[in-house]
Design a protein around this motif. Structure first.
Motif, mmCIF file in Angstrom:
data_model
loop_
_atom_site.group_PDB
_atom_site.id
_atom_site.type_symbol
_atom_site.label_atom_id
_atom_site.label_comp_id
_atom_site.label_asym_id
_atom_site.label_seq_id
_atom_site.Cartn_x
_atom_site.Cartn_y
_atom_site.Cartn_z
ATOM 1 N N GLY A 92 16.367 -47.786 52.331
ATOM 2 C CA GLY A 92 17.911 -48.111 52.313
ATOM 3 C C GLY A 92 18.505 -47.604 51.088
ATOM 4 O O GLY A 92 19.670 -47.252 50.740
ATOM 5 N N LEU A 93 17.817 -48.033 49.895
ATOM 6 C CA LEU A 93 17.941 -47.951 48.782
ATOM 7 C C LEU A 93 18.179 -46.236 48.137
ATOM 8 O O LEU A 93 19.132 -45.975 47.591
ATOM 9 C CB LEU A 93 16.841 -48.663 47.311
ATOM 10 N N PHE A 94 17.199 -45.774 48.587
ATOM 11 C CA PHE A 94 17.523 -44.153 48.291
ATOM 12 C C PHE A 94 18.507 -43.263 49.081
ATOM 13 O O PHE A 94 18.812 -42.623 48.585
ATOM 14 C CB PHE A 94 15.960 -43.568 48.293
ATOM 15 N N PHE A 95 18.540 -43.868 50.109
ATOM 16 C CA PHE A 95 19.738 -43.451 50.936
ATOM 17 C C PHE A 95 20.965 -43.613 50.462
ATOM 18 O O PHE A 95 21.957 -42.688 50.496
ATOM 19 C CB PHE A 95 19.669 -43.980 52.542
ATOM 20 N N ALA A 96 21.157 -44.797 49.740
ATOM 21 C CA ALA A 96 22.582 -45.154 49.362
ATOM 22 C C ALA A 96 22.443 -44.355 47.992
ATOM 23 O O ALA A 96 23.702 -44.092 47.500
ATOM 24 C CB ALA A 96 22.408 -46.692 48.689
#
Length: 278
Positions: A92-96
């Motif tokens: 989720g962090l890298f997608f954000a």
């Protein structure tokens, strides 16, 4: 950093600061994300300081936003081990970082971890997509062997020390001259961690279980007291406490009764402390 700012636009703190992003365990709790800790230190010139995220457990990305931290401007990510309650929010962090910023990021992000970190990220990318390793800016993966240290781009030095938890697990020490920070990650009792953490400004130390349930891969008040007494930090921050233990006992008092005479407190989401060696 005490006021909420849009992602990527918060001013640098005048001094280094620790912010507890998540302090929970594998047990879901409504008031805390799982393990994640933010350490920001100022810098000069092009370096611009460092914003290091230690671990990124479930709920950490939303907690970063709730706390007004500039998640889009993270410079370094340090992973202690690969259990889900410490790395579950990484996709989720890298997608954000790939799709959630108003202004696309160009500055590299360095990922620090124990042996196996590159393979772990390759597996994430094969499952979730190329954005994990190619989010539109360089992702640099650096594996540190136990007892190895490296200088971060913004100045502080990051050092690793093996812990008795998983095959790869490490504790981290971040040394910035005017400040120092220690994070045990998950660990069992260890005679090496106290000297490794000696004199840190703040020591974030797991204290998972009561002494009556002590194991060889997690800490309890007696083993925490031994490590903390040897380290003598300015502040001991107790974290990763299983809810049945935290809600039924005064954990800080138990650590004191086990022999630790220094200042200690329990971690909570949003807890902030200035890091200084003075």
């Amino acid at each position: 950093m005490n006021e909420s700012e849009p992602a990527g636009h918060a001013p640098e703190a005048a001094t280094a600061e620790l912010v507890v992003v998540g302090c929970g365990t594998v047990v879901p709790e409504a008031d805390r994300a799982a393990s994640s800790y933010w350490v920001a230190s100022p810098g000069a010139g092009e370096a611009g300081g460092t914003r290091v995220l230690f671990d990124c457990g479930p709920g950490a990305v939303q907690a970063l936003a709730r706390l007004g931290l500039p998640w889009g401007a993270i410079t370094d990510l340090a992973i202690s081990h690969f259990h889900a309650d410490h790395v579950g929010a990484l996709p989720g962090l890298f997608f954000a970082l790939r799709h959630g910023l108003a202004q696309p990021r160009s500055r590299p992000l360095t990922v620090w971890g124990p042996g196996g970190t590159r393979r772990f990220f390759e597996r994430l990318a094969s499952t979730y997509g190329d954005f994990v390793l190619n989010p539109g800016f360089p992702v640099l993966i650096e594996e540190l062997a136990p007892d190895e240290g490296r200088d971060l781009s913004g100045g502080p030095r990051l050092e690793a020390r093996k812990t008795p938890h998983t095959e790869e697990s490490v504790a981290w020490r971040l040394e910035g001259g005017a400040f120092s920070f220690g994070y045990t990650g998950d660990t069992g009792p260890s005679r090496e961690l106290g000297p490794f953490m000696s004199g840190v400004s703040a020591l974030v130390c797991e204290c998972s279980l009561p002494d009556s349930q002590a194991t060889d891969n997690h800490l309890s008040p007696a083993s925490v007291a031994g490590i903390a007494s040897a380290a003598s930090p300015r502040l001991l921050v107790l974290t990763h406490i299983y809810p049945h233990f935290r809600t039924g006992h005064d954990v800080a008092r138990l650590v004191a009764e086990a022999g630790y005479a220094g200042d200690a407190c329990l971690a909570r989401e949003g807890f902030r402390v200035t890091l200084t060696n003075r």
